[in-house]
Write a protein that holds these residues in place. Structure first.
Motif, PDB file in Angstrom:
ATOM      1  N   ASP B 157     -46.053  20.311 -12.826  1.00 34.31           N
ATOM      2  CA  ASP B 157     -47.249  20.260 -11.991  1.00 34.31           C
ATOM      3  C   ASP B 157     -46.918  19.340 -10.823  1.00 34.31           C
ATOM      4  O   ASP B 157     -46.755  18.142 -11.004  1.00 34.31           O
ATOM      5  CB  ASP B 157     -48.444  19.720 -12.795  1.00 34.31           C
ATOM      6  CG  ASP B 157     -49.759  19.891 -12.030  1.00 34.31           C
ATOM      7  OD1 ASP B 157     -49.700  20.168 -10.816  1.00 34.31           O
ATOM      8  OD2 ASP B 157     -50.820  19.741 -12.653  1.00 34.31           O
ATOM      9  N   ALA B 162     -50.567  14.464 -10.102  1.00 32.46           N
ATOM     10  CA  ALA B 162     -50.619  15.156 -11.400  1.00 32.46           C
ATOM     11  C   ALA B 162     -49.617  14.540 -12.364  1.00 32.46           C
ATOM     12  O   ALA B 162     -48.647  13.908 -11.959  1.00 32.46           O
ATOM     13  CB  ALA B 162     -50.317  16.638 -11.201  1.00 32.46           C
ATOM     14  N   GLN B 163     -49.871  14.723 -13.657  1.00 31.93           N
ATOM     15  CA  GLN B 163     -48.923  14.222 -14.650  1.00 31.93           C
ATOM     16  C   GLN B 163     -47.867  15.300 -14.933  1.00 31.93           C
ATOM     17  O   GLN B 163     -48.087  16.475 -14.691  1.00 31.93           O
ATOM     18  CB  GLN B 163     -49.644  13.811 -15.926  1.00 31.93           C
ATOM     19  CG  GLN B 163     -50.728  14.772 -16.346  1.00 31.93           C
ATOM     20  CD  GLN B 163     -51.485  14.302 -17.578  1.00 31.93           C
ATOM     21  OE1 GLN B 163     -51.061  13.397 -18.276  1.00 31.93           O
ATOM     22  NE2 GLN B 163     -52.612  14.928 -17.852  1.00 31.93           N
ATOM     23  N   HIS B 216     -44.151  20.038  -3.943  1.00 27.76           N
ATOM     24  CA  HIS B 216     -45.336  20.877  -4.027  1.00 27.76           C
ATOM     25  C   HIS B 216     -45.318  21.928  -2.917  1.00 27.76           C
ATOM     26  O   HIS B 216     -44.958  21.612  -1.809  1.00 27.76           O
ATOM     27  CB  HIS B 216     -46.598  20.011  -3.923  1.00 27.76           C
ATOM     28  CG  HIS B 216     -47.844  20.752  -4.300  1.00 27.76           C
ATOM     29  ND1 HIS B 216     -48.020  21.293  -5.554  1.00 27.76           N
ATOM     30  CD2 HIS B 216     -48.943  21.083  -3.598  1.00 27.76           C
ATOM     31  CE1 HIS B 216     -49.204  21.919  -5.597  1.00 27.76           C
ATOM     32  NE2 HIS B 216     -49.772  21.798  -4.413  1.00 27.76           N
ATOM     33  N   GLY B 304     -59.720  17.880 -11.299  1.00 27.47           N
ATOM     34  CA  GLY B 304     -58.487  18.492 -10.813  1.00 27.47           C
ATOM     35  C   GLY B 304     -57.861  17.627  -9.751  1.00 27.47           C
ATOM     36  O   GLY B 304     -58.196  16.446  -9.626  1.00 27.47           O
ATOM     37  N   ASN B 305     -56.960  18.216  -8.987  1.00 29.18           N
ATOM     38  CA  ASN B 305     -56.278  17.442  -7.949  1.00 29.18           C
ATOM     39  C   ASN B 305     -57.003  17.590  -6.620  1.00 29.18           C
ATOM     40  O   ASN B 305     -57.920  18.395  -6.480  1.00 29.18           O
ATOM     41  CB  ASN B 305     -54.810  17.877  -7.856  1.00 29.18           C
ATOM     42  CG  ASN B 305     -54.673  19.337  -7.463  1.00 29.18           C
ATOM     43  OD1 ASN B 305     -55.031  19.720  -6.350  1.00 29.18           O
ATOM     44  ND2 ASN B 305     -54.193  20.159  -8.381  1.00 29.18           N
ATOM     45  N   TYR B 322     -57.807  22.322 -15.137  1.00 26.71           N
ATOM     46  CA  TYR B 322     -57.329  21.008 -14.718  1.00 26.71           C
ATOM     47  C   TYR B 322     -57.225  20.033 -15.878  1.00 26.71           C
ATOM     48  O   TYR B 322     -58.042  20.034 -16.782  1.00 26.71           O
ATOM     49  CB  TYR B 322     -58.243  20.454 -13.626  1.00 26.71           C
ATOM     50  CG  TYR B 322     -58.341  21.425 -12.481  1.00 26.71           C
ATOM     51  CD1 TYR B 322     -57.237  21.664 -11.671  1.00 26.71           C
ATOM     52  CD2 TYR B 322     -59.505  22.152 -12.255  1.00 26.71           C
ATOM     53  CE1 TYR B 322     -57.299  22.589 -10.650  1.00 26.71           C
ATOM     54  CE2 TYR B 322     -59.572  23.072 -11.228  1.00 26.71           C
ATOM     55  CZ  TYR B 322     -58.468  23.288 -10.429  1.00 26.71           C
ATOM     56  OH  TYR B 322     -58.527  24.208  -9.428  1.00 26.71           O
ATOM     57  N   ARG B 323     -56.214  19.213 -15.795  1.00 25.43           N
ATOM     58  CA  ARG B 323     -56.014  18.132 -16.762  1.00 25.43           C
ATOM     59  C   ARG B 323     -55.944  16.827 -16.007  1.00 25.43           C
ATOM     60  O   ARG B 323     -55.094  16.004 -16.213  1.00 25.43           O
ATOM     61  CB  ARG B 323     -54.723  18.354 -17.541  1.00 25.43           C
ATOM     62  CG  ARG B 323     -54.792  19.610 -18.353  1.00 25.43           C
ATOM     63  CD  ARG B 323     -53.604  19.779 -19.255  1.00 25.43           C
ATOM     64  NE  ARG B 323     -53.568  21.170 -19.652  1.00 25.43           N
ATOM     65  CZ  ARG B 323     -52.924  22.087 -18.964  1.00 25.43           C
ATOM     66  NH1 ARG B 323     -52.246  21.769 -17.897  1.00 25.43           N
ATOM     67  NH2 ARG B 323     -52.955  23.339 -19.353  1.00 25.43           N
ATOM     68  N   GLN B 324     -56.841  16.727 -15.047  1.00 26.54           N
ATOM     69  CA  GLN B 324     -56.778  15.595 -14.130  1.00 26.54           C
ATOM     70  C   GLN B 324     -58.174  15.364 -13.545  1.00 26.54           C
ATOM     71  O   GLN B 324     -58.909  16.322 -13.310  1.00 26.54           O
ATOM     72  CB  GLN B 324     -55.806  15.961 -12.999  1.00 26.54           C
ATOM     73  CG  GLN B 324     -55.480  14.845 -12.059  1.00 26.54           C
ATOM     74  CD  GLN B 324     -54.506  15.311 -10.981  1.00 26.54           C
ATOM     75  OE1 GLN B 324     -54.098  16.469 -10.945  1.00 26.54           O
ATOM     76  NE2 GLN B 324     -54.137  14.412 -10.104  1.00 26.54           N
ATOM     77  N   THR B 326     -59.613  13.207 -10.254  1.00 31.37           N
ATOM     78  CA  THR B 326     -59.197  12.404  -9.106  1.00 31.37           C
ATOM     79  C   THR B 326     -60.441  11.823  -8.448  1.00 31.37           C
ATOM     80  O   THR B 326     -61.411  12.546  -8.217  1.00 31.37           O
ATOM     81  CB  THR B 326     -58.422  13.256  -8.090  1.00 31.37           C
ATOM     82  OG1 THR B 326     -57.398  13.977  -8.770  1.00 31.37           O
ATOM     83  CG2 THR B 326     -57.780  12.379  -7.021  1.00 31.37           C
TER      84      THR B 326
END
Lengths: 403, 450
Positions: B157, B162-163, B216, B304-305, B322-324, B326
């Motif tokens: 990612d 992001a992680q 990215h 998300g980001n 999403y795993r984030q 922000t």
């Protein structure tokens, strides 16, 4: 700043729907967003946006034009003094003479152009677009100093309306607006726009400068070349001294106000390239094209076409070539938009500019027409480049189907 | 031997508020609610399987897909269905489940890998994981009868802050192997797994491994596909990420429906960036517990980001995929005098028109547009940020003209909205590229598949 912000907030209701000044909403909005960055935030898609916007882009172009503008003011006074045969040319009076000679032109261009922009924006209920900030300063820079103000106003109005607004405004125009203004003057008023007198300011302003006699003639270098007969080309200044390559580089020669000094154009180019606002691809290929065509013409030099006596370097230094390469050809809206297309477009501008200049004695300067021609061909160039991508995709698909 | 792809187009935004990758993920003491939002699964037409007040097990269906009843969205946690929130025209916006201790035990499947493709697809559909995959064309959940040419799985990612995805599945090799085996029955082509250069993720059996430089949007599965084997007209590919692959594997190795995820809380406004382990769709306030969000200015909570994430209110929920989370400043309460003339080094920009370009700074941008919406003026801005063999500017123009033939010719089937996120960020004309692409994909699907 707080008080200004509050003042604007208190004014806004008058301009909104139902307010008595509603017809000036776009104008108010234009000034408000000029003073304060809008605090509107993203409502869909990305949550953050790059700091660059079209205001920043336009202001950088304007800044890059300032050296040409200031030098052009001084040179206007300088040429007037030289033509009058002055023995000493003091700096400040000379500059202020030029300043007062140029200022009305800038004001006329901005008032006419921005007036139309504001009106159209209000009619369409849109924000005011910034494009004319640059166009308004380009127009005085590329027109002869003695252009009557009413002609300048007519030409500006024509090109803003018929070249930009009818196509949809900034971003949709096919041709460079400032160049069409120049071309309109050139073709609509040929008698006034060419010849020996128009490029040198000829009257006193506020007691500054000199009144030139009616018998005075002040042909630009390219004007002299076009009418040259003989086999040893010499370009003369207003005191009939030979202009060296160095003089042409510095720019203390007759010509349209902004374009004589290649040095100042170079400073502008450095600003545009350092900030990444103008395309280096276009600038580079225009210069390569001009040098190549200048070199070819120079190899086959002939008295029939006196322009062929100029060395390739002189082709870049005289007239509007450098100015066109840096400020005109790089207009992102009217230039080619694909990477490869930009090289082709630039080469075309460079080659055609010198081609017209050398092989068409009717037009001493070809840079303007070259850029306009390339503007017309830019969509075709881009179409071909894009089509290459399309063909690649088709070929890939056929290969998959067959395998 | 892994094949390496070095993409030169792209951009890694340098933002404040990164979470240290070594931070252990903690589980919050209390989960007040989880929500399933059908809008997060494009192409999914929701029909309710539950009503308010029902008690559901973790992994039990909450909704099914109108076009294929087997495709479900499942409860991320067991509990009481607290609310079915509907929007205009009774559209289902979300189903909220409140975890309670008396919920029945989680849904289980029989361990061991079946070999029948229909049976495999059935289990993936029933577990809610079918809806977590995407298919191109259209970037929607896979159609019922899809037989994809290839499947592309991203294990990286690259989005801002992001992680690393590969560390999330570091100890799940067995699940990954099982996942690839299962998906392998659903395609005649290959399964590609793309990792960032230098990743320690071991090779997965029966999958083609590829390496991408972490610039990215190289982490987007679609970008990887475009560089490995682009989608042609008439072909279908599926895309998913490595965590979803591990979840598919867990259906067979352990027989469980894995709905846990590790969420990174990041961003310039995050007082202490952290990682938490929660079910999908957990309430944002549970994730942010212990972190003060209120301050003297407005804060935007993004699920998300910053590029593709969705702004959510304080009582909102973590959104799929999403795993984030922000946190950035909203910025609508800032009034900057003549911002276009700014010489401040805090202005974040791709271009060199600002002083901030000097030195490797980290930035704290806010959500302002930083300018007005304009026609496309500058050229070539998108080109450097979309690492695919397409001409973004011309594709966007074809979309705006609703010219289907031209869209096809320019590669509309290869793209998803997320691939245009960076270009949308950088665009000085502030055009809504992701929205434009999403509308085009929906329009095409309506015209062609109907």
């Amino acid at each position: 700043m707080q008080s200004l912000r509050k003042y604007l907030d208190s004014l806004r209701p008058h301009f909104q729907e139902g307010g008595k000044l509603h017809n000036f909403e776009s104008v108010f909005d234009g000034f408000e967003t000029f003073l304060f960055t809008p605090s509107s935030t993203s409502q869909s898609g990305v949550n953050i946006h790059d700091a660059l916007d079209s205001k920043r882009i336009m202001i950088i172009v304007v800044v890059s034009l300032l050296p040409c503008l200031l030098f052009g003011m001084y040179n206007t006074g300088y040429q007037n003094a030289v033509a009058a045969g002055a023995s000493t040319i003091p700096f400040w009076p000379t500059f202020f003479y030029g300043f007062f000679a140029v200022l009305p032109r800038i004001i006329v261009a901005y008032v006419v152009g921005l007036g139309i922009e504001f009106t159209v924006a209000q009619m369409r209920h849109e924000e005011i677009q910034e494009g004319f900030l640059v166009t308004g300063i380009l127009i005085p820079l590329i027109c002869p100093i003695e252009t009557p103000l009413w002609m300048l106003a007519v030409a500006t109005a024509f090109s803003v309306i018929f070249v930009k607004e009818v196509f949809g405004g900034t971003g949709y125009n096919v041709f460079n607006v400032a160049l069409v203004t120049r071309a309109f003057l050139f073709f609509a008023y040929p008698a006034q726009m060419s010849g020996d007198k128009v490029f040198v300011a000829s009257g006193k302003i506020f007691g500054l400068g000199y009144d030139l006699p009616d018998t005075f003639t002040g042909a630009t270098p390219l004007g002299q070349i076009a009418t040259f007969a003989g086999d040893r080309l010499e370009v003369l200044n207003l005191q009939d001294k030979v202009i060296s390559t160095w003089d042409a580089f510095l720019g203390l020669i007759p010509g349209s106000m902004g374009e004589t000094s290649t040095l100042c154009v170079l400073i502008g180019a450095v600003i545009l390239l350092a900030t990444g606002i103008a395309s280096w691809r276009i600038m580079l290929s225009v210069i390569v094209g001009g040098l190549a065509m200048g070199w070819i013409a120079n190899i086959f030099q002939t008295p029939t076409y006196p322009g062929s006596f100029l060395s390739p370097l002189d082709q870049l230094l005289y007239g509007g070539f450098a100015f066109a390469a840096v400020f005109m050809a790089t207009d992102p809206v009217t230039a080619a938009r694909t990477g490869t297309g930009k090289y082709i477009y630039g080469l075309l501008v460079g080659v055609v500019a010198v081609l017209i200049r050398v092989y068409n004695n009717g037009y001493p300067e070809g840079a303007m027409l070259a850029v306009l021609l390339a503007n017309a061909l830019a969509p075709l160039i881009d179409y071909c480049v894009v089509q290459a991508n399309v063909s690649r995709r088709m070929a890939r698909m056929k290969k998959r189907v067959n395998s | 031997m892994r094949k390496t792809y070095k993409l030169r187009k792209g951009l890694n935004l340098s933002l404040e508020g990164a979470v240290d990758p070594g931070t252990p993920a903690v589980s919050p003491d209390h989960i007040s609610a989880v929500a399933m939002v059908p809008d997060d699964y494009p192409g999914f037409l929701p029909k309710l399987d539950v009503k308010e007040g029902d008690i559901v097990a973790q992994g039990a269906p909450l909704m099914h897909h109108k076009a294929d009843e087997e495709v479900k969205l499942v409860a991320p946690a067991g509990g009481v269905v607290r609310a079915v929130v509907r929007g205009p025209r009774r559209k289902i916006e979300r189903v909220v489940v409140e975890p309670v201790s008396e919920a029945p035990s989680a849904v289980r499947f029989e361990a061991g890998t079946p070999t029948d493709p229909a049976e495999i697809a059935g289990r993936i559909k029933a577990s809610g994981l079918w809806a977590q995959m995407r298919r191109r064309p259209y970037d929607v959940i896979p159609f019922p009868g899809d037989r994809p040419r290839d499947i592309f799985i991203t294990a990286m990612d690259t989005a801002p802050l992001a992680q690393n995805l590969d560390t999330l599945v570091a100890d799940r090799k067995e699940d990954l192997d099982a996942g690839v085996k299962a998906l392998g029955k659903l395609t005649d082509g290959k399964i590609y797994i793309s990792v960032a250069t230098g990743s320690t993720l071991p090779d997965i059996e029966e999958a083609e491994m590829a390496e991408f430089t972490p610039l990215h949007p190289a982490g987007n599965a679609g970008v990887q596909a475009a560089n490995i084997a682009p989608v042609n007209k008439g072909e279908i590919i599926w895309t998913l990420d490595i965590v979803t692959l591990a979840r598919i594997g867990a259906l067979y190795t352990k027989g469980i429906v894995d709905t846990e995820c590790t969420v990174a809380v990041t961003g310039p406004e995050a007082s202490s960036p952290k990682r938490v382990r929660v079910p999908e769709g957990t309430a944002v306030k549970d994730i942010l517990a212990g972190m003060s969000v209120t301050s003297d200015h407005h804060v935007r909570i993004i699920s998300g980001n910053v590029l593709t994430g969705i702004p959510v209110p304080e009582d909102g929920f973590l959104r799929f995929p999403y795993r984030q989370i922000t946190l950035i400043a909203e910025g609508d309460d800032r009034h900057e005098f003549m911002g276009w003339a700014s010489m401040s080094p805090d202005k974040m920009s791709v271009s060199r028109a600002f002083l901030s370009k000097i030195g490797g700074r980290k930035f704290s941008p806010d959500a302002r547009l930083n300018g007005g919406r304009r026609a496309m003026i500058m050229s070539g801005v998108y080109d450097d940020l979309v690492p695919m063999d397409i001409m973004p500017e011309y594709l966007i123009k074809a979309i705006l003209a609703r010219d289907i033939d031209r869209m096809e010719a320019l590669g509309i089937y290869e793209v998803a909205p997320e691939d245009f996120a960076l270009a949308e960020y950088a665009d000085p004309s502030k055009l809504e590229l992701q929205k434009i692409v999403r509308e085009a994909l929906d329009y095409l699907r309506g015209e062609i598949e109907a």
